[in-house]
Design a protein around this motif. Structure first.
Motif, PDB file in Angstrom:
ATOM      1  N   PHE A 114       0.651  -1.201   0.019  1.00 55.57           N
ATOM      2  CA  PHE A 114       0.434   0.007   0.288  1.00 55.57           C
ATOM      3  C   PHE A 114       0.766   1.488  -0.125  1.00 55.57           C
ATOM      4  O   PHE A 114       0.556   2.489  -0.750  1.00 55.57           O
ATOM      5  CB  PHE A 114      -0.991  -0.305   0.848  1.00 55.57           C
ATOM      6  N   VAL A 115       1.687   1.536   0.871  1.00 58.99           N
ATOM      7  CA  VAL A 115       2.472   2.672   1.138  1.00 58.99           C
ATOM      8  C   VAL A 115       3.654   2.847  -0.826  1.00 58.99           C
ATOM      9  O   VAL A 115       3.281   3.404  -0.969  1.00 58.99           O
ATOM     10  CB  VAL A 115       3.743   2.178   1.667  1.00 58.99           C
ATOM     11  N   VAL A 116       3.872   1.520  -1.422  1.00 61.39           N
ATOM     12  CA  VAL A 116       4.877   1.993  -2.871  1.00 61.39           C
ATOM     13  C   VAL A 116       3.429   1.719  -2.896  1.00 61.39           C
ATOM     14  O   VAL A 116       3.988   2.842  -4.430  1.00 61.39           O
ATOM     15  CB  VAL A 116       5.772   0.508  -2.313  1.00 61.39           C
ATOM     16  N   ALA A 117       2.054   1.317  -3.222  1.00 59.97           N
ATOM     17  CA  ALA A 117       1.097   1.995  -4.468  1.00 59.97           C
ATOM     18  C   ALA A 117       0.488   3.427  -3.952  1.00 59.97           C
ATOM     19  O   ALA A 117       0.881   4.360  -5.212  1.00 59.97           O
ATOM     20  CB  ALA A 117       0.041   1.467  -4.240  1.00 59.97           C
ATOM     21  N   PHE A 118       0.822   3.856  -2.656  1.00 57.60           N
ATOM     22  CA  PHE A 118       0.713   5.450  -2.414  1.00 57.60           C
ATOM     23  C   PHE A 118       1.538   6.304  -3.167  1.00 57.60           C
ATOM     24  O   PHE A 118       1.429   7.295  -4.253  1.00 57.60           O
ATOM     25  CB  PHE A 118       0.333   5.273  -1.009  1.00 57.60           C
ATOM     26  N   PHE A 119       2.703   6.227  -3.450  1.00 57.11           N
ATOM     27  CA  PHE A 119       4.390   7.043  -3.933  1.00 57.11           C
ATOM     28  C   PHE A 119       3.761   6.350  -5.682  1.00 57.11           C
ATOM     29  O   PHE A 119       3.866   8.098  -6.132  1.00 57.11           O
ATOM     30  CB  PHE A 119       5.700   6.276  -3.235  1.00 57.11           C
ATOM     31  N   VAL A 120       3.786   6.017  -6.007  1.00 56.29           N
ATOM     32  CA  VAL A 120       3.725   5.638  -7.507  1.00 56.29           C
ATOM     33  C   VAL A 120       2.385   6.556  -8.012  1.00 56.29           C
ATOM     34  O   VAL A 120       2.809   6.954  -8.756  1.00 56.29           O
ATOM     35  CB  VAL A 120       3.543   4.336  -7.877  1.00 56.29           C
ATOM     36  N   ILE A 125      -0.042  11.311 -11.048  1.00 52.81           N
ATOM     37  CA  ILE A 125      -0.447  12.119 -10.570  1.00 52.81           C
ATOM     38  C   ILE A 125       0.189  13.577 -10.933  1.00 52.81           C
ATOM     39  O   ILE A 125      -0.036  14.375 -11.352  1.00 52.81           O
ATOM     40  CB  ILE A 125      -1.185  12.219  -9.142  1.00 52.81           C
ATOM     41  N   ARG A 126       0.783  13.675  -9.751  1.00 52.99           N
ATOM     42  CA  ARG A 126       2.128  15.086 -10.131  1.00 52.99           C
ATOM     43  C   ARG A 126       2.332  14.982 -10.792  1.00 52.99           C
ATOM     44  O   ARG A 126       2.666  16.448 -11.791  1.00 52.99           O
ATOM     45  CB  ARG A 126       3.311  14.141  -8.884  1.00 52.99           C
ATOM     46  N   ILE A 127       2.864  14.239 -11.681  1.00 52.40           N
ATOM     47  CA  ILE A 127       4.090  14.502 -13.875  1.00 52.40           C
ATOM     48  C   ILE A 127       2.471  14.773 -14.827  1.00 52.40           C
ATOM     49  O   ILE A 127       2.656  15.369 -15.399  1.00 52.40           O
ATOM     50  CB  ILE A 127       4.955  13.042 -13.956  1.00 52.40           C
ATOM     51  N   LEU A 128       1.608  14.353 -14.941  1.00 56.33           N
ATOM     52  CA  LEU A 128       0.505  14.400 -15.140  1.00 56.33           C
ATOM     53  C   LEU A 128      -0.097  15.708 -14.757  1.00 56.33           C
ATOM     54  O   LEU A 128      -0.622  16.682 -16.092  1.00 56.33           O
ATOM     55  CB  LEU A 128      -0.581  13.267 -14.961  1.00 56.33           C
ATOM     56  N   LEU A 129      -0.242  16.569 -14.414  1.00 59.64           N
ATOM     57  CA  LEU A 129      -0.235  17.474 -13.088  1.00 59.64           C
ATOM     58  C   LEU A 129       0.600  18.707 -13.883  1.00 59.64           C
ATOM     59  O   LEU A 129      -0.019  19.619 -14.748  1.00 59.64           O
ATOM     60  CB  LEU A 129      -0.802  18.002 -11.746  1.00 59.64           C
TER      61      LEU A 129
END
Length: 134
Positions: A114-120, A125-129
């Motif tokens: 879950f932690v790894v999925a959250f960071f990915v 999202i940050r790159i898309l924005l």
């Protein structure tokens, strides 16, 4: 052999006995004048030596205080390291207890996923924005 050494020393001393007076600026002819100057030079030398000894005594005292201060600091650091080592060993023991059971290992793996999925997702999202609003 011994008498030769003694004679050699005494002749050498006789040769170089007055070299200091030559270097200081001249020969001294009168023995009473020389004695007065020698007393003055001796007093001056004694004062200089006394000053140097006093300085060295203060310096060694300061060095002793500095060493004592550093020893106290090293003792404190050593005690703090022992305390942190105790805390770390307790934490490691707890992790060992958690990972000994298979069900606990599965829960920990799930939490890590879950932690790894959250960071990915966050970085996607940050790159898309960035590209959309750039």
């Amino acid at each position: 052999m011994m008498s030769y050494r003694r004679e050699h020393r005494s002749s050498r001393a006789a040769l170089f006995d007055n070299m200091d007076s030559l270097e200081e600026g001249g020969l001294r002819s009168s023995s009473s004048y020389s004695s007065g100057i020698d007393d003055y030079d001796n007093e001056k030398t004694m004062d200089t030596l006394h000053d140097r000894v006093s300085f060295l005594k203060r310096l060694t005292g300061d060095i002793h205080e500095e060493v004592e201060s550093h020893n106290r600091m090293l003792d404190r650091v050593g005690n703090e390291m022992d305390a942190s080592r105790g805390i770390m060993s307790g934490t490691i023991d707890r992790f060992k207890m958690v990972f000994e059971k298979k069900s606990n290992r599965r829960i920990c793996k799930l939490a890590a996923y879950f932690v790894v999925a959250f960071f990915v997702l966050y970085y996607i999202i940050r790159i898309l924005l960035y590209f959309l609003y750039g």
